[in-house]
Design a protein around this motif. Sequence first.
Motif, PDB file in Angstrom:
ATOM      1  N   GLU A  54       0.836  -1.196   0.000  1.00  0.00           N
ATOM      2  CA  GLU A  54       0.000   0.000   0.000  1.00  0.00           C
ATOM      3  C   GLU A  54       0.875   1.252   0.000  1.00  0.00           C
ATOM      4  O   GLU A  54       0.591   2.217  -0.720  1.00  0.00           O
ATOM      5  N   THR A  60      -4.542  -0.964  -2.943  1.00  0.00           N
ATOM      6  CA  THR A  60      -5.346  -0.037  -2.151  1.00  0.00           C
ATOM      7  C   THR A  60      -6.279  -0.858  -1.274  1.00  0.00           C
ATOM      8  O   THR A  60      -6.590  -2.008  -1.589  1.00  0.00           O
ATOM      9  N   LYS A  61      -6.716  -0.252  -0.178  1.00  0.00           N
ATOM     10  CA  LYS A  61      -7.684  -0.892   0.718  1.00  0.00           C
ATOM     11  C   LYS A  61      -9.011  -0.168   0.594  1.00  0.00           C
ATOM     12  O   LYS A  61      -9.058   1.057   0.566  1.00  0.00           O
ATOM     13  N   ILE A  70      -8.560  -5.670  -0.368  1.00  0.00           N
ATOM     14  CA  ILE A  70      -7.320  -5.242  -0.997  1.00  0.00           C
ATOM     15  C   ILE A  70      -7.495  -5.365  -2.511  1.00  0.00           C
ATOM     16  O   ILE A  70      -7.885  -6.419  -3.010  1.00  0.00           O
TER      17      ILE A  70
END
Length: 105
Positions: A54, A60-61, A70
Amino acid sequence: MSDDEVDRIFRALADATRRDIVRRTLTGPASVSQLAATYDMSFAAVQKHVAVLEGAGLVTKQPRGRERLIHGNPETLQRAQRLLDAYEGIWRGRISRLDALLEDD
């Protein structure tokens, strides 16, 4: 891309587990729990790998209820590919010049 960005991306990709996480999350989102179930390491270790990815912009979360999904970030990989393509262009140019020098002899 700045040198720091390039360093973060390639350091993150230097680890086989992180490369596998990127590969998995490019084909579809996965929670950290789902990812952790596929590796012979602790949940916390997988979380650390995801944090490195990240930080490099490779994943990205996205919150979904109590989970964080994720997602792989193909744009960052494309930026890294463009950099590698530029290096390849430099290398090929050098080879072409060497070929030309050898042909002159």
